[in-house]
Motif scaffolding. Sequence first.
Motif, PDB file in Angstrom:
ATOM      1  N   GLU A 404     -22.443   5.682   9.937  1.00 14.81           N
ATOM      2  CA  GLU A 404     -23.578   6.424  10.475  1.00 14.81           C
ATOM      3  C   GLU A 404     -23.598   6.368  12.004  1.00 14.81           C
ATOM      4  O   GLU A 404     -23.863   7.369  12.670  1.00 14.81           O
ATOM      5  CB  GLU A 404     -24.899   5.864   9.925  1.00 14.81           C
ATOM      6  CG  GLU A 404     -25.138   6.149   8.454  1.00 14.81           C
ATOM      7  CD  GLU A 404     -25.350   7.621   8.170  1.00 14.81           C
ATOM      8  OE1 GLU A 404     -26.229   8.240   8.790  1.00 14.81           O
ATOM      9  OE2 GLU A 404     -24.617   8.161   7.314  1.00 14.81           O
ATOM     10  N   ILE A 405     -23.308   5.202  12.547  1.00 14.43           N
ATOM     11  CA  ILE A 405     -23.281   5.051  14.004  1.00 14.43           C
ATOM     12  C   ILE A 405     -22.217   5.959  14.606  1.00 14.43           C
ATOM     13  O   ILE A 405     -22.440   6.657  15.610  1.00 14.43           O
ATOM     14  CB  ILE A 405     -23.006   3.583  14.393  1.00 14.43           C
ATOM     15  CG1 ILE A 405     -24.183   2.708  13.949  1.00 14.43           C
ATOM     16  CG2 ILE A 405     -22.796   3.446  15.900  1.00 14.43           C
ATOM     17  CD1 ILE A 405     -23.896   1.215  14.021  1.00 14.43           C
ATOM     18  N   LYS A 406     -21.036   5.994  13.976  1.00 13.89           N
ATOM     19  CA  LYS A 406     -19.940   6.817  14.483  1.00 13.89           C
ATOM     20  C   LYS A 406     -20.283   8.311  14.440  1.00 13.89           C
ATOM     21  O   LYS A 406     -20.041   9.037  15.403  1.00 13.89           O
ATOM     22  CB  LYS A 406     -18.675   6.558  13.661  1.00 13.89           C
ATOM     23  CG  LYS A 406     -17.990   5.230  13.939  1.00 13.89           C
ATOM     24  CD  LYS A 406     -16.745   5.089  13.078  1.00 13.89           C
ATOM     25  CE  LYS A 406     -16.032   3.774  13.348  1.00 13.89           C
ATOM     26  NZ  LYS A 406     -14.846   3.606  12.471  1.00 13.89           N
ATOM     27  N   LEU A 407     -20.840   8.763  13.318  1.00 18.21           N
ATOM     28  CA  LEU A 407     -21.082  10.210  13.182  1.00 18.21           C
ATOM     29  C   LEU A 407     -22.168  10.684  14.136  1.00 18.21           C
ATOM     30  O   LEU A 407     -22.073  11.774  14.707  1.00 18.21           O
ATOM     31  CB  LEU A 407     -21.392  10.583  11.728  1.00 18.21           C
ATOM     32  CG  LEU A 407     -22.781  10.335  11.152  1.00 18.21           C
ATOM     33  CD1 LEU A 407     -23.721  11.515  11.422  1.00 18.21           C
ATOM     34  CD2 LEU A 407     -22.695  10.111   9.635  1.00 18.21           C
ATOM     35  N   TRP A 408     -23.220   9.859  14.323  1.00 18.83           N
ATOM     36  CA  TRP A 408     -24.283  10.276  15.243  1.00 18.83           C
ATOM     37  C   TRP A 408     -23.827  10.170  16.695  1.00 18.83           C
ATOM     38  O   TRP A 408     -24.228  10.969  17.539  1.00 18.83           O
ATOM     39  CB  TRP A 408     -25.550   9.469  14.998  1.00 18.83           C
ATOM     40  CG  TRP A 408     -26.211   9.812  13.697  1.00 18.83           C
ATOM     41  CD1 TRP A 408     -26.317   9.030  12.582  1.00 18.83           C
ATOM     42  CD2 TRP A 408     -26.828  11.063  13.354  1.00 18.83           C
ATOM     43  NE1 TRP A 408     -26.956   9.696  11.574  1.00 18.83           N
ATOM     44  CE2 TRP A 408     -27.286  10.951  12.017  1.00 18.83           C
ATOM     45  CE3 TRP A 408     -27.031  12.259  14.033  1.00 18.83           C
ATOM     46  CZ2 TRP A 408     -27.937  11.989  11.353  1.00 18.83           C
ATOM     47  CZ3 TRP A 408     -27.682  13.295  13.381  1.00 18.83           C
ATOM     48  CH2 TRP A 408     -28.125  13.160  12.065  1.00 18.83           C
ATOM     49  N   PHE A 410     -20.701  10.707  17.580  1.00 18.58           N
ATOM     50  CA  PHE A 410     -19.839  11.885  17.679  1.00 18.58           C
ATOM     51  C   PHE A 410     -20.668  13.141  17.938  1.00 18.58           C
ATOM     52  O   PHE A 410     -20.367  13.938  18.829  1.00 18.58           O
ATOM     53  CB  PHE A 410     -19.041  12.013  16.380  1.00 18.58           C
ATOM     54  CG  PHE A 410     -18.163  13.225  16.297  1.00 18.58           C
ATOM     55  CD1 PHE A 410     -16.868  13.197  16.771  1.00 18.58           C
ATOM     56  CD2 PHE A 410     -18.628  14.405  15.735  1.00 18.58           C
ATOM     57  CE1 PHE A 410     -16.038  14.317  16.691  1.00 18.58           C
ATOM     58  CE2 PHE A 410     -17.829  15.528  15.652  1.00 18.58           C
ATOM     59  CZ  PHE A 410     -16.528  15.480  16.131  1.00 18.58           C
ATOM     60  N   LEU A 411     -21.727  13.327  17.155  1.00 18.11           N
ATOM     61  CA  LEU A 411     -22.556  14.522  17.282  1.00 18.11           C
ATOM     62  C   LEU A 411     -23.277  14.551  18.632  1.00 18.11           C
ATOM     63  O   LEU A 411     -23.394  15.613  19.259  1.00 18.11           O
ATOM     64  CB  LEU A 411     -23.581  14.577  16.151  1.00 18.11           C
ATOM     65  CG  LEU A 411     -24.372  15.881  16.042  1.00 18.11           C
ATOM     66  CD1 LEU A 411     -23.442  17.050  15.728  1.00 18.11           C
ATOM     67  CD2 LEU A 411     -25.449  15.763  14.970  1.00 18.11           C
ATOM     68  N   GLU A 412     -23.734  13.404  19.076  1.00 18.68           N
ATOM     69  CA  GLU A 412     -24.398  13.323  20.378  1.00 18.68           C
ATOM     70  C   GLU A 412     -23.453  13.754  21.494  1.00 18.68           C
ATOM     71  O   GLU A 412     -23.834  14.517  22.400  1.00 18.68           O
ATOM     72  CB  GLU A 412     -24.885  11.890  20.624  1.00 18.68           C
ATOM     73  CG  GLU A 412     -25.618  11.701  21.933  1.00 18.68           C
ATOM     74  CD  GLU A 412     -26.052  10.250  22.155  1.00 18.68           C
ATOM     75  OE1 GLU A 412     -26.690   9.983  23.192  1.00 18.68           O
ATOM     76  OE2 GLU A 412     -25.733   9.388  21.299  1.00 18.68           O
ATOM     77  N   ALA A 463     -29.640  12.839  17.592  1.00 16.67           N
ATOM     78  CA  ALA A 463     -28.429  12.042  17.362  1.00 16.67           C
ATOM     79  C   ALA A 463     -28.543  10.683  18.032  1.00 16.67           C
ATOM     80  O   ALA A 463     -28.153   9.664  17.460  1.00 16.67           O
ATOM     81  CB  ALA A 463     -27.208  12.796  17.884  1.00 16.67           C
ATOM     82  N   SER A 464     -29.077  10.643  19.240  1.00 20.13           N
ATOM     83  CA  SER A 464     -29.259   9.384  19.963  1.00 20.13           C
ATOM     84  C   SER A 464     -30.222   8.461  19.231  1.00 20.13           C
ATOM     85  O   SER A 464     -29.966   7.257  19.087  1.00 20.13           O
ATOM     86  CB  SER A 464     -29.778   9.673  21.370  1.00 20.13           C
ATOM     87  OG  SER A 464     -30.053   8.472  22.061  1.00 20.13           O
ATOM     88  N   ASP A 465     -31.320   9.047  18.752  1.00 17.22           N
ATOM     89  CA  ASP A 465     -32.306   8.241  18.014  1.00 17.22           C
ATOM     90  C   ASP A 465     -31.697   7.668  16.743  1.00 17.22           C
ATOM     91  O   ASP A 465     -31.935   6.501  16.400  1.00 17.22           O
ATOM     92  CB  ASP A 465     -33.534   9.093  17.663  1.00 17.22           C
ATOM     93  CG  ASP A 465     -34.364   9.449  18.883  1.00 17.22           C
ATOM     94  OD1 ASP A 465     -34.173   8.815  19.939  1.00 17.22           O
ATOM     95  OD2 ASP A 465     -35.209  10.369  18.773  1.00 17.22           O
ATOM     96  N   ASN A 466     -30.914   8.477  16.025  1.00 13.99           N
ATOM     97  CA  ASN A 466     -30.275   8.001  14.797  1.00 13.99           C
ATOM     98  C   ASN A 466     -29.220   6.942  15.092  1.00 13.99           C
ATOM     99  O   ASN A 466     -29.083   5.970  14.345  1.00 13.99           O
ATOM    100  CB  ASN A 466     -29.657   9.176  14.044  1.00 13.99           C
ATOM    101  CG  ASN A 466     -30.662   9.925  13.190  1.00 13.99           C
ATOM    102  OD1 ASN A 466     -31.162   9.405  12.201  1.00 13.99           O
ATOM    103  ND2 ASN A 466     -30.975  11.145  13.579  1.00 13.99           N
ATOM    104  N   ARG A 467     -28.469   7.144  16.160  1.00 13.58           N
ATOM    105  CA  ARG A 467     -27.471   6.144  16.541  1.00 13.58           C
ATOM    106  C   ARG A 467     -28.131   4.791  16.790  1.00 13.58           C
ATOM    107  O   ARG A 467     -27.646   3.747  16.323  1.00 13.58           O
ATOM    108  CB  ARG A 467     -26.728   6.616  17.790  1.00 13.58           C
ATOM    109  CG  ARG A 467     -25.786   5.574  18.385  1.00 13.58           C
ATOM    110  CD  ARG A 467     -25.037   6.115  19.583  1.00 13.58           C
ATOM    111  NE  ARG A 467     -25.908   6.684  20.606  1.00 13.58           N
ATOM    112  CZ  ARG A 467     -26.600   5.947  21.490  1.00 13.58           C
ATOM    113  NH1 ARG A 467     -26.537   4.612  21.454  1.00 13.58           N
ATOM    114  NH2 ARG A 467     -27.348   6.547  22.397  1.00 13.58           N
TER     115      ARG A 467
END
Length: 575
Positions: A404-408, A410-412, A463-467
Amino acid sequence: MGKKSRVKTQKSGSGAAAAVSPKEIMNLITELLQKCSNPNSAPGREWEEYVQIRTLVERIRKKQKVGLSILFDGKREDYFPELIEWARTNGASTEGFELAEFPNEGFGLKATREIKAEELFLWVPRKLLMTVESAKNSVLGPLYSQDRILQAMGNITLAFHLLCERANPESFWVPYIKSLPTKYDTPLYFEEDEVNYLQSTQAIHDTHPNASKLPLKDAFTFDDYRWAVSSVMTRQNQIPTEDGSRVTLALIPLWDMCNHTNGLITTGYNLEDDQCECVALQEFKAGEQIYIFYGTRSNAEFVIHNGFFFENNAHDRVKIKLGVSKSDRLYAMKAEVLARAGIPTSSVFALHVTEPPISAQLLAFLRVFCMSEDELKEHLIGEHAIDKIFTLGNSEFPVSWDNEIKLWTFLEARASLLLKTYRTTIEEDIKVLQQGNLSLHAAMAVKLRLVEKEILEKAVKSASDNRKLYSKRLEDGDPLPKYEESNAPFLENSASDSKLPLVLRNLEEEADPEELKIQEALSISELTENGYVNGKDSLLNGTKSENATVLPEEEATKNAKEISAECTDEAKVQL
């Protein structure tokens, strides 16, 4: 009413342009075609190429007699009574509404009595529709039977069908054609500085020797072509053929006067009665404008295909193209997991104006994209591998906190890079709009690029918040939620798309380059008992944002200029 006396024909080559030879015009058109279809377009030279193309178009226009070759006396609204009478005489509904002009929206339908929500208030029989099928049975038929472009592109067929019928004073569709606008606000009508705000380009077109047999041979200009193309772009729809076996494109008189608002699709095609039917989106009181819902279009699609910007668009989005690089050492495993989930290794997705900004399909793709080798094995041969595939698009069941950290992350990074491809900031766009000295087209273009940047900024923040959230859960050692069969009803009834299971369905955002650009979807994929249509619209976004492609993970260090340059070829043919 004397149809012939109300028509003016302006032949190209008259007046100042009389000395221009057909060969000279054809040489310019050939040069234009070569410019538009050049496969070796250089990255970073999009604007320079556009200016060259526009210069050629303007040279051609000057050689021709600028303007439409067929003109009707008076204003389009002068012909509205004739349109209504023609529609009524041929079986269309004409009671309960009238054609009226509305501030900032132009002409539309106004209720003359109370219309209840879901009331069938408008129907238009097939005989009134201009379709690809009616084009085949017209003077265009011989050319259609031999021209592969017309056969492959129904929208071009409709455009030429419209031009041929306009050139015939005795055409059945004259009352409809005379009621159409004489110009549009699509990008084909933008001035060069206005296109610069929009940062888009024009489409290509071709010809066939049999075209000389059409009634257009003595009166066909670029202005005629862009008028016809814009008429079709802003009005074409899909309807079923008479036998219901497939779909065809159509122009639907009277109904196409309705303006758009948020809501649900309430138009369908009744095969039993062989007519297009529209029920009221909501209750409309006498004197109110009657709106319909055009479909889940982004503002980019509205600007390019309809010529307007819709404020507070609940379906606004910015499209991006993502893919797994074949040079990725885990490519085969990622491709297999994606295949089992019904997702291609490279596709167009979208960042939405709503929260969450990503769909279940994009979430699933990003999870697979960022999986480690062990995580991929778990989804291929591990225990409960099927369940793991089933929950790939579900936000409640992460693959791992690290994934999850990687994908968010990446998206950010991707959304941030896309923001850098714009030449102006949100603050600068707001300031330009506040100055109030822009043309209608320029203001529309600035609003479009502003809302796209706002969507990207929201995506970056989300994305930042999810990361940060998943980094905290990893740090705290929180256990991962486990999927159980008892969760299935919850998943299937969830209101959030990001919580829905991924069940090998088509990508919501996937679009084929040949896909039809329609105003309101009229698909026959699923007909209900009452003959109305349940089906999603299939639309193509023609903005730079859709084409600002960011591909494999190892290309993460590409700068914003390189990312923008990747999409040159696709962007060239959007207008």
